[in-house]
Design a protein around this motif. Structure first.
Motif, PDB file in Angstrom:
ATOM      1  N   ALA A  91       0.830  -1.207   0.000  1.00 54.36           N
ATOM      2  CA  ALA A  91       0.000   0.000   0.000  1.00 54.36           C
ATOM      3  C   ALA A  91       0.866   1.259   0.000  1.00 54.36           C
ATOM      4  O   ALA A  91       0.579   2.227  -0.717  1.00 54.36           O
ATOM      5  CB  ALA A  91      -0.928  -0.012   1.211  1.00 54.36           C
ATOM      6  N   ASN A  92       1.923   1.267   0.801  1.00 59.86           N
ATOM      7  CA  ASN A  92       2.797   2.431   0.859  1.00 59.86           C
ATOM      8  C   ASN A  92       3.468   2.697  -0.482  1.00 59.86           C
ATOM      9  O   ASN A  92       3.574   3.845  -0.932  1.00 59.86           O
ATOM     10  CB  ASN A  92       3.862   2.242   1.943  1.00 59.86           C
ATOM     11  N   LEU A  93       3.947   1.637  -1.125  1.00 59.32           N
ATOM     12  CA  LEU A  93       4.600   1.810  -2.423  1.00 59.32           C
ATOM     13  C   LEU A  93       3.615   2.311  -3.473  1.00 59.32           C
ATOM     14  O   LEU A  93       3.941   3.152  -4.318  1.00 59.32           O
ATOM     15  CB  LEU A  93       5.246   0.499  -2.867  1.00 59.32           C
ATOM     16  N   ALA A  94       2.389   1.790  -3.411  1.00 57.08           N
ATOM     17  CA  ALA A  94       1.361   2.238  -4.357  1.00 57.08           C
ATOM     18  C   ALA A  94       1.009   3.704  -4.123  1.00 57.08           C
ATOM     19  O   ALA A  94       0.657   4.433  -5.059  1.00 57.08           O
ATOM     20  CB  ALA A  94       0.114   1.372  -4.224  1.00 57.08           C
ATOM     21  N   ALA A  95       1.117   4.143  -2.870  1.00 56.03           N
ATOM     22  CA  ALA A  95       0.740   5.520  -2.530  1.00 56.03           C
ATOM     23  C   ALA A  95       1.745   6.545  -3.031  1.00 56.03           C
ATOM     24  O   ALA A  95       1.385   7.701  -3.289  1.00 56.03           O
ATOM     25  CB  ALA A  95       0.589   5.653  -1.016  1.00 56.03           C
ATOM     26  N   THR A  96       3.017   6.164  -3.176  1.00 52.28           N
ATOM     27  CA  THR A  96       4.045   7.171  -3.484  1.00 52.28           C
ATOM     28  C   THR A  96       3.783   7.881  -4.808  1.00 52.28           C
ATOM     29  O   THR A  96       3.939   9.103  -4.908  1.00 52.28           O
ATOM     30  CB  THR A  96       5.448   6.538  -3.503  1.00 52.28           C
ATOM     31  N   GLY A  97       3.391   7.136  -5.832  1.00 51.00           N
ATOM     32  CA  GLY A  97       3.132   7.754  -7.129  1.00 51.00           C
ATOM     33  C   GLY A  97       1.962   8.719  -7.085  1.00 51.00           C
ATOM     34  O   GLY A  97       2.002   9.804  -7.673  1.00 51.00           O
ATOM     35  N   GLU A  98       0.893   8.327  -6.368  1.00 43.43           N
ATOM     36  CA  GLU A  98      -0.268   9.206  -6.272  1.00 43.43           C
ATOM     37  C   GLU A  98       0.029  10.421  -5.410  1.00 43.43           C
ATOM     38  O   GLU A  98      -0.471  11.524  -5.680  1.00 43.43           O
ATOM     39  CB  GLU A  98      -1.467   8.444  -5.713  1.00 43.43           C
ATOM     40  N   ILE A  99       0.865  10.265  -4.387  1.00 39.82           N
ATOM     41  CA  ILE A  99       1.274  11.419  -3.575  1.00 39.82           C
ATOM     42  C   ILE A  99       2.002  12.440  -4.447  1.00 39.82           C
ATOM     43  O   ILE A  99       1.717  13.639  -4.409  1.00 39.82           O
ATOM     44  CB  ILE A  99       2.160  10.973  -2.400  1.00 39.82           C
ATOM     45  N   ALA A 100       2.946  11.956  -5.250  1.00 41.26           N
ATOM     46  CA  ALA A 100       3.691  12.864  -6.138  1.00 41.26           C
ATOM     47  C   ALA A 100       2.755  13.568  -7.106  1.00 41.26           C
ATOM     48  O   ALA A 100       2.872  14.772  -7.362  1.00 41.26           O
ATOM     49  CB  ALA A 100       4.752  12.077  -6.897  1.00 41.26           C
ATOM     50  N   ARG A 101       1.799  12.820  -7.644  1.00 39.51           N
ATOM     51  CA  ARG A 101       0.834  13.406  -8.579  1.00 39.51           C
ATOM     52  C   ARG A 101      -0.015  14.469  -7.895  1.00 39.51           C
ATOM     53  O   ARG A 101      -0.259  15.542  -8.451  1.00 39.51           O
ATOM     54  CB  ARG A 101      -0.052  12.298  -9.142  1.00 39.51           C
ATOM     55  N   GLN A 102      -0.459  14.197  -6.687  1.00 39.98           N
ATOM     56  CA  GLN A 102      -1.304  15.144  -5.975  1.00 39.98           C
ATOM     57  C   GLN A 102      -0.544  16.412  -5.588  1.00 39.98           C
ATOM     58  O   GLN A 102      -1.088  17.512  -5.637  1.00 39.98           O
ATOM     59  CB  GLN A 102      -1.903  14.490  -4.730  1.00 39.98           C
ATOM     60  N   LEU A 103       0.718  16.273  -5.200  1.00 41.49           N
ATOM     61  CA  LEU A 103       1.530  17.449  -4.872  1.00 41.49           C
ATOM     62  C   LEU A 103       1.616  18.384  -6.071  1.00 41.49           C
ATOM     63  O   LEU A 103       1.518  19.605  -5.943  1.00 41.49           O
ATOM     64  CB  LEU A 103       2.936  17.037  -4.431  1.00 41.49           C
ATOM     65  N   ARG A 104       1.813  17.797  -7.240  1.00 38.79           N
ATOM     66  CA  ARG A 104       1.946  18.594  -8.457  1.00 38.79           C
ATOM     67  C   ARG A 104       0.592  19.145  -8.909  1.00 38.79           C
ATOM     68  O   ARG A 104       0.473  20.319  -9.272  1.00 38.79           O
ATOM     69  CB  ARG A 104       2.555  17.725  -9.560  1.00 38.79           C
ATOM     70  N   LEU A 105      -0.418  18.303  -8.853  1.00 41.01           N
ATOM     71  CA  LEU A 105      -1.741  18.682  -9.337  1.00 41.01           C
ATOM     72  C   LEU A 105      -2.349  19.799  -8.493  1.00 41.01           C
ATOM     73  O   LEU A 105      -2.932  20.746  -9.008  1.00 41.01           O
ATOM     74  CB  LEU A 105      -2.653  17.457  -9.325  1.00 41.01           C
ATOM     75  N   ARG A 106      -2.183  19.698  -7.170  1.00 41.60           N
ATOM     76  CA  ARG A 106      -2.756  20.696  -6.262  1.00 41.60           C
ATOM     77  C   ARG A 106      -1.788  21.845  -5.987  1.00 41.60           C
ATOM     78  O   ARG A 106      -2.113  22.739  -5.213  1.00 41.60           O
ATOM     79  CB  ARG A 106      -3.135  20.023  -4.936  1.00 41.60           C
ATOM     80  N   ARG A 107      -0.604  21.794  -6.562  1.00 42.78           N
ATOM     81  CA  ARG A 107       0.432  22.815  -6.342  1.00 42.78           C
ATOM     82  C   ARG A 107       0.714  22.985  -4.850  1.00 42.78           C
ATOM     83  O   ARG A 107       0.741  24.095  -4.316  1.00 42.78           O
ATOM     84  CB  ARG A 107       0.030  24.145  -6.984  1.00 42.78           C
ATOM     85  N   ILE A 108       0.922  21.866  -4.193  1.00 42.45           N
ATOM     86  CA  ILE A 108       1.167  21.881  -2.751  1.00 42.45           C
ATOM     87  C   ILE A 108       2.632  22.196  -2.485  1.00 42.45           C
ATOM     88  O   ILE A 108       3.520  21.568  -3.042  1.00 42.45           O
ATOM     89  CB  ILE A 108       0.799  20.520  -2.122  1.00 42.45           C
ATOM     90  N   GLY A 109       2.874  23.196  -1.651  1.00 39.95           N
ATOM     91  CA  GLY A 109       4.235  23.528  -1.250  1.00 39.95           C
ATOM     92  C   GLY A 109       4.321  23.622   0.258  1.00 39.95           C
ATOM     93  O   GLY A 109       3.420  23.193   0.972  1.00 39.95           O
ATOM     94  N   GLY A 110       5.413  24.175   0.749  1.00 39.31           N
ATOM     95  CA  GLY A 110       5.579  24.301   2.192  1.00 39.31           C
ATOM     96  C   GLY A 110       5.851  22.953   2.836  1.00 39.31           C
ATOM     97  O   GLY A 110       6.430  22.053   2.227  1.00 39.31           O
ATOM     98  N   THR A 111       5.421  22.796   4.077  1.00 36.46           N
ATOM     99  CA  THR A 111       5.671  21.571   4.819  1.00 36.46           C
ATOM    100  C   THR A 111       4.583  20.542   4.515  1.00 36.46           C
ATOM    101  O   THR A 111       3.392  20.836   4.625  1.00 36.46           O
ATOM    102  CB  THR A 111       5.694  21.858   6.329  1.00 36.46           C
ATOM    103  N   VAL A 112       4.999  19.352   4.127  1.00 34.97           N
ATOM    104  CA  VAL A 112       4.077  18.247   3.853  1.00 34.97           C
ATOM    105  C   VAL A 112       4.446  17.083   4.761  1.00 34.97           C
ATOM    106  O   VAL A 112       5.604  16.663   4.792  1.00 34.97           O
ATOM    107  CB  VAL A 112       4.145  17.804   2.378  1.00 34.97           C
ATOM    108  N   VAL A 113       3.479  16.591   5.516  1.00 36.25           N
ATOM    109  CA  VAL A 113       3.701  15.450   6.409  1.00 36.25           C
ATOM    110  C   VAL A 113       2.897  14.263   5.880  1.00 36.25           C
ATOM    111  O   VAL A 113       1.679  14.358   5.729  1.00 36.25           O
ATOM    112  CB  VAL A 113       3.265  15.775   7.851  1.00 36.25           C
ATOM    113  N   VAL A 114       3.582  13.164   5.567  1.00 39.69           N
ATOM    114  CA  VAL A 114       2.921  11.967   5.069  1.00 39.69           C
ATOM    115  C   VAL A 114       2.947  10.895   6.154  1.00 39.69           C
ATOM    116  O   VAL A 114       4.016  10.525   6.645  1.00 39.69           O
ATOM    117  CB  VAL A 114       3.610  11.430   3.792  1.00 39.69           C
ATOM    118  N   ASP A 115       1.777  10.433   6.525  1.00 42.55           N
ATOM    119  CA  ASP A 115       1.660   9.362   7.524  1.00 42.55           C
ATOM    120  C   ASP A 115       1.485   8.043   6.780  1.00 42.55           C
ATOM    121  O   ASP A 115       0.364   7.622   6.477  1.00 42.55           O
ATOM    122  CB  ASP A 115       0.473   9.637   8.446  1.00 42.55           C
ATOM    123  N   PHE A 116       2.606   7.389   6.474  1.00 44.26           N
ATOM    124  CA  PHE A 116       2.552   6.075   5.846  1.00 44.26           C
ATOM    125  C   PHE A 116       2.135   5.030   6.876  1.00 44.26           C
ATOM    126  O   PHE A 116       2.230   5.254   8.093  1.00 44.26           O
ATOM    127  CB  PHE A 116       3.926   5.699   5.268  1.00 44.26           C
TER     128      PHE A 116
END
Length: 356
Positions: A308-333
């Protein structure tokens, strides 16, 4: 990438979507508003110097006097970047009443006024030209590619005495194309300098840019299969721009009515920007933004934790770019028992965001 760039008009201006293999990857918006000050080059006059802040306040014709810190004022002195004056205080760099050509770093926001810099940057498709600097290099995005070392060497060879940064698209351009764009940007800077001598401050000096041009410049890539626009007028503007800047892409232009709906982008955008994003194969991401940070929680949905964690990494990267997320990001794997498993997830996340 084998994808397309989709551009359409909205009530808020032009919106563009970058699609890769049918999946929405990035969204850009250009409202074309003259109120958007960021990036504008302006002729101003120093109104006041604050030695406690080590800054000057400049009347640039904006909604408030602009803040010019000493670190950014040193570019106004003689010589590219004036390294010998790097540690000088603001009152040794500018004086009250002085005319200055500056670029807006940030417009007014809330109770904060605009900020400006003397480090002017003119943006092209392949290059970023800093007329008050010396030395060539590559952008952060290009620096993360396997071609970075070769492109850095190429930049130094082509522009040994110029303040040039190669953008990512430069790796797909010929030396002749890079030199041609450099000549265009230098000519643009000369026009700005001439205008500054003949203008009374405060005034804007750079030409007003067509927002479509900036979207194309920022999002186009040579491996795009198609560029779709929503109306004939936009098609004409895009074709005219491509003929000058990227002729090889002109035959990939197409016009479709309501292109966001026709290509499926609208539905993908609505799904992608919900707080809960499903993962292929099961599980989901919960994305919540606060004033201090963005939190992303990985929900396995019954899958094995590492899978599940490995599958999540690609979607996390996509969401960061798609939503233009910057600053501090905390991922709870999902918790993993071994260091090796955690290292695999971290490496996968690094790989996933490398292109952004």
């Amino acid at each position: 990438m084998s994808g397309e760039l989709v551009i359409d008009h909205t009530p808020f201006g032009l919106k563009a979507a970058l699609v890769d293999d049918g999946r929405l990857l990035e969204v850009g918006l250009a409202d074309g508003s003259s109120d958007e000050a960021r990036g504008q080059i302006r002729l101003g006059r120093v109104r006041a110097i604050d030695r406690d802040l080590d800054a000057a306040f400049v009347d640039c014709g904006l909604d408030a006097d602009a803040y010019l810190g000493a670190r950014h004022a040193r570019f106004l002195t003689d010589g590219p970047s004036a390294p010998s004056k790097r540690d000088l205080r603001i009152d040794r760099l500018v004086s009250e009443g002085q005319r200055v050509v500056v670029q807006v770093r940030q417009g007014s926001s809330g109770d904060k006024g605009p900020q400006v810099t003397g480090d002017v940057a003119l943006l092209g498709c392949y290059l970023e030209f800093h007329p008050r600097r010396q030395g060539a290099g590559v952008s952060e995005r290009l620096a993360r590619t396997p071609d970075a070392a070769a492109q850095r060497k190429r930049a130094t060879a082509l522009f040994p005495d110029a303040g040039i940064t190669l953008r990512r698209a430069a790796s797909f351009a010929s030396d002749a194309a890079l030199n041609a764009e450099h000549d265009r940007l230098r000519a643009q800077w000369r026009q700005i300098e001439l205008a500054a001598t003949a203008t009374t401050p405060p005034a804007r000096l750079d030409p007003v840019e067509d927002p479509l041009h900036r979207l194309l410049c920022d999002l186009i890539a040579p491996d795009l299969e198609r560029i779709v626009v929503g109306d004939q007028a936009t098609l004409v503007r895009a074709r005219r721009w491509l003929a000058e800047w990227w002729p090889a892409m002109a035959d990939r232009l197409a016009s479709l009515p309501d292109p966001f709906e026709t290509t499926g982008v609208a539905e993908q955008l609505e799904d992608a920007l919900r707080p809960e994003v499903p993962l292929a194969g099961g599980g989901s991401l919960i994305i919540q933004a606060t004033a201090a940070l963005t939190a992303i929680d990985v929900n396995g949905g019954g899958r094995r934790a590492l899978e599940a964690n490995l599958a999540a990494t690609g979607e996390i990267a996509r969401q960061l770019r798609l939503r233009r997320i910057g600053g501090t990001v905390v991922v709870d794997f999902i918790d993993l028992p071994t260091r090796a498993a955690r290292a695999r997830v971290l490496a996968a996340l690094r790989d996933a965001v490398a292109g952004d």
